[in-house]
Write a protein that holds these residues in place. Structure first.
Motif, mmCIF file in Angstrom:
data_model
loop_
_atom_site.group_PDB
_atom_site.id
_atom_site.type_symbol
_atom_site.label_atom_id
_atom_site.label_comp_id
_atom_site.label_asym_id
_atom_site.label_seq_id
_atom_site.Cartn_x
_atom_site.Cartn_y
_atom_site.Cartn_z
ATOM 1 N N TYR A 1 -0.797 -36.122 30.454
ATOM 2 C CA TYR A 1 0.520 -36.431 29.890
ATOM 3 C C TYR A 1 0.676 -35.829 28.495
ATOM 4 C CZ TYR A 1 4.593 -38.622 28.029
ATOM 5 O OH TYR A 1 5.828 -38.801 27.459
ATOM 6 N N GLU A 2 -0.350 -35.952 27.689
ATOM 7 C CA GLU A 2 -0.262 -35.438 26.315
ATOM 8 C C GLU A 2 0.025 -33.934 26.320
ATOM 9 O OE1 GLU A 2 -3.081 -35.064 22.308
ATOM 10 O OE2 GLU A 2 -3.578 -36.483 23.902
ATOM 11 N N GLU A 3 -0.673 -33.185 27.186
ATOM 12 C CA GLU A 3 -0.447 -31.738 27.220
ATOM 13 C C GLU A 3 0.910 -31.415 27.844
ATOM 14 O OE1 GLU A 3 -3.714 -29.503 28.776
ATOM 15 O OE2 GLU A 3 -4.986 -29.996 27.048
ATOM 16 N N TRP A 4 1.313 -32.165 28.856
ATOM 17 C CA TRP A 4 2.640 -31.969 29.443
ATOM 18 C C TRP A 4 3.715 -32.183 28.385
ATOM 19 C CZ3 TRP A 4 6.813 -35.261 29.811
ATOM 20 C CH2 TRP A 4 7.851 -34.879 30.676
ATOM 21 N N PHE A 5 3.569 -33.211 27.595
ATOM 22 C CA PHE A 5 4.537 -33.507 26.544
ATOM 23 C C PHE A 5 4.582 -32.371 25.520
ATOM 24 C CE2 PHE A 5 5.811 -35.287 22.479
ATOM 25 C CZ PHE A 5 6.920 -36.064 22.798
ATOM 26 N N ASP A 6 3.404 -31.859 25.140
ATOM 27 C CA ASP A 6 3.349 -30.764 24.168
ATOM 28 C C ASP A 6 4.016 -29.504 24.719
ATOM 29 O OD1 ASP A 6 2.028 -32.353 22.358
ATOM 30 O OD2 ASP A 6 0.036 -31.578 22.822
ATOM 31 N N VAL A 7 3.770 -29.203 25.993
ATOM 32 C CA VAL A 7 4.397 -28.030 26.598
ATOM 33 C C VAL A 7 5.914 -28.227 26.676
ATOM 34 C CG1 VAL A 7 4.614 -26.689 28.730
ATOM 35 C CG2 VAL A 7 2.355 -27.338 27.884
ATOM 36 N N ASN A 8 6.342 -29.413 27.053
ATOM 37 C CA ASN A 8 7.775 -29.709 27.110
ATOM 38 C C ASN A 8 8.418 -29.494 25.745
ATOM 39 O OD1 ASN A 8 10.187 -30.620 28.228
ATOM 40 N ND2 ASN A 8 9.203 -32.330 29.278
ATOM 41 N N ASN B 1 11.455 -23.107 22.123
ATOM 42 C CA ASN B 1 11.338 -21.692 22.480
ATOM 43 C C ASN B 1 9.955 -21.118 22.158
ATOM 44 O OD1 ASN B 1 14.047 -21.368 23.476
ATOM 45 N ND2 ASN B 1 14.768 -21.364 21.348
ATOM 46 N N GLU B 2 8.945 -21.902 22.406
ATOM 47 C CA GLU B 2 7.561 -21.444 22.273
ATOM 48 C C GLU B 2 6.972 -21.382 23.683
ATOM 49 O OE1 GLU B 2 5.693 -24.299 19.786
ATOM 50 O OE2 GLU B 2 6.996 -23.915 18.063
ATOM 51 N N PHE B 3 6.349 -20.249 24.009
ATOM 52 C CA PHE B 3 5.903 -20.063 25.387
ATOM 53 C C PHE B 3 4.458 -19.566 25.499
ATOM 54 C CE2 PHE B 3 10.516 -19.687 25.315
ATOM 55 C CZ PHE B 3 10.861 -20.632 26.281
ATOM 56 N N ASP B 4 3.738 -19.590 24.410
ATOM 57 C CA ASP B 4 2.310 -19.264 24.460
ATOM 58 C C ASP B 4 1.554 -20.576 24.702
ATOM 59 O OD1 ASP B 4 -0.404 -18.739 23.907
ATOM 60 O OD2 ASP B 4 0.101 -17.157 22.487
ATOM 61 N N ILE B 5 1.112 -20.787 25.945
ATOM 62 C CA ILE B 5 0.501 -22.073 26.309
ATOM 63 C C ILE B 5 -0.761 -22.343 25.499
ATOM 64 C CG2 ILE B 5 -0.542 -23.401 28.186
ATOM 65 C CD1 ILE B 5 2.520 -23.032 28.343
ATOM 66 N N ASP B 6 -1.583 -21.323 25.303
ATOM 67 C CA ASP B 6 -2.813 -21.538 24.534
ATOM 68 C C ASP B 6 -2.497 -21.962 23.102
ATOM 69 O OD1 ASP B 6 -4.067 -20.759 26.794
ATOM 70 O OD2 ASP B 6 -5.093 -19.023 25.953
ATOM 71 N N GLU B 7 -1.444 -21.399 22.559
ATOM 72 C CA GLU B 7 -1.061 -21.757 21.187
ATOM 73 C C GLU B 7 -0.416 -23.145 21.153
ATOM 74 O OE1 GLU B 7 1.886 -20.096 17.665
ATOM 75 O OE2 GLU B 7 0.963 -18.695 19.084
ATOM 76 N N ILE B 8 0.429 -23.438 22.132
ATOM 77 C CA ILE B 8 1.075 -24.762 22.176
ATOM 78 C C ILE B 8 0.021 -25.867 22.269
ATOM 79 C CG2 ILE B 8 2.501 -26.290 23.595
ATOM 80 C CD1 ILE B 8 4.144 -23.823 24.395
ATOM 81 N N LEU B 9 -0.981 -25.652 23.117
ATOM 82 C CA LEU B 9 -2.014 -26.664 23.332
ATOM 83 C C LEU B 9 -3.202 -26.504 22.403
ATOM 84 C CD1 LEU B 9 -1.993 -26.750 27.252
ATOM 85 C CD2 LEU B 9 -0.740 -28.203 25.638
ATOM 86 N N ARG B 10 -3.110 -25.546 21.480
ATOM 87 C CA ARG B 10 -4.168 -25.312 20.487
ATOM 88 C C ARG B 10 -5.531 -25.086 21.154
ATOM 89 N NH1 ARG B 10 -0.708 -29.070 19.238
ATOM 90 N NH2 ARG B 10 -1.958 -30.709 20.178
ATOM 91 N N LEU B 11 -5.512 -24.365 22.270
ATOM 92 C CA LEU B 11 -6.750 -24.122 23.009
ATOM 93 C C LEU B 11 -7.651 -23.140 22.283
ATOM 94 C CD1 LEU B 11 -5.340 -23.918 26.652
ATOM 95 C CD2 LEU B 11 -6.333 -25.883 25.449
ATOM 96 N N ASP B 12 -7.063 -22.210 21.535
ATOM 97 C CA ASP B 12 -7.881 -21.283 20.766
ATOM 98 C C ASP B 12 -8.679 -22.001 19.694
ATOM 99 O OD1 ASP B 12 -6.970 -19.152 22.253
ATOM 100 O OD2 ASP B 12 -5.315 -18.710 20.878
ATOM 101 N N ASP B 13 -8.081 -23.050 19.116
ATOM 102 C CA ASP B 13 -8.791 -23.825 18.096
ATOM 103 C C ASP B 13 -9.956 -24.593 18.676
ATOM 104 O OD1 ASP B 13 -6.890 -22.898 16.361
ATOM 105 O OD2 ASP B 13 -5.687 -24.734 16.408
#
Length: 255
Positions: free
Chosen positions: A228-235, A241-253
């Motif tokens: 849910y937390e990641e779904w909310f962040d992507v939403n 208007n942000e569409f880089d999933i890795d950046e939205i979810l801070r996966l690179d960090d």
């Protein structure tokens, strides 16, 4: 308006998940008389219980990924039910059958925990692949289409798949084990063993059952909360208007 709705849903989630408990309908099953605990049967059951399960991370269109995630939930549930039936056939309905096969019962509990945790981890990764597929296939300027894609995941996976797993494994599956052994065949030993010996067996059986059920709930709850937390962040990201999933979810960090 959409941002307000998202915040409202997030607040509601904490109340809904906090209220999840161990109620449910008990599934009745037929178990046969115990079979001999010979080496062939034991090795076969142990091999099945420890077999590595689960598909590789899913790929493809958003629709294909959703279907594969649903299949992962369904096959994981069915595998656990099949293993449960195998243990029931081996242990039978008698006290002696339970005592001779207590390790197989414990192995099913361990399997339920490990499979729940593995399913949760796979689903988190597969959800990210779903969001990437949405980004790659849906017009970024079509807010309705983006909303529909995220709503579809929410309804089919976050709601339906997770709730079905809760009902089938956490509720019904563990209730079946409780009824068959702790409240079933173990009771027979009360009249055949000294009380202290019988009580130790019954207490251990409850402890194994309770610990495993608690761990399954924790694995289920943690995975659903993370989903849910990641779904909310992507939403929220799509809204901005942000569409880089890795950046939205801070996966690179996190890497």
């Amino acid at each position: 308006m959409r941002r307000i709705q998202l915040i409202s849903v997030a607040a509601a989630l904490s109340l809904v998940l906090a209220g999840c408990g161990g109620g449910g309908t008990t599934v009745s099953s037929q178990v046969s008389e115990p079979v001999q605990n010979d080496d062939v049967v034991t090795e076969q059951v142990e091999s099945e219980l420890t077999a590595e399960k689960g598909p590789a991370p899913v790929e493809g269109s958003p629709e294909a990924i959703l279907e594969q995630i649903q299949q992962d939930f369904a096959s994981t549930q069915q595998d656990l039910l099949d293993e449960q039936a195998a243990v029931a056939s081996q242990a039978g309905t008698t006290f002696d059958g339970y005592v001779a096969n207590a390790e197989a019962v414990q192995a099913w509990y361990d399997l339920a925990v490990s499979e729940t945790e593995a399913l949760g981890s796979r689903t988190i990764e597969n959800a990210r692949n779903y969001y990437r597929a949405v980004v790659n296939t849906v017009d970024h300027g079509d807010d309705d289409a983006l909303d529909d894609a995220l709503d579809e995941f929410y309804d089919l996976i976050y709601d339906d798949a997770f709730d079905d797993y809760y009902d089938v494994i956490y509720d019904d599956g563990f209730d079946e084990m409780y009824d068959a052994y702790y409240d079933g065949s173990i009771e027979e030993g009360y009249d055949t063993l000294p009380y202290d010996e019988w009580y130790d067996i019954k207490s251990d059986a409850y402890e194994f059952w309770f610990d495993a059920k608690s761990d399954v709930y924790e694995g289920w709850f943690d995975a659903k909360s993370d989903i849910y937390e990641e779904w909310f962040d992507v939403n929220s990201g799509f809204y901005n208007n942000e569409f880089d999933i890795d950046e939205i979810l801070r996966l690179d960090d996190a890497a």
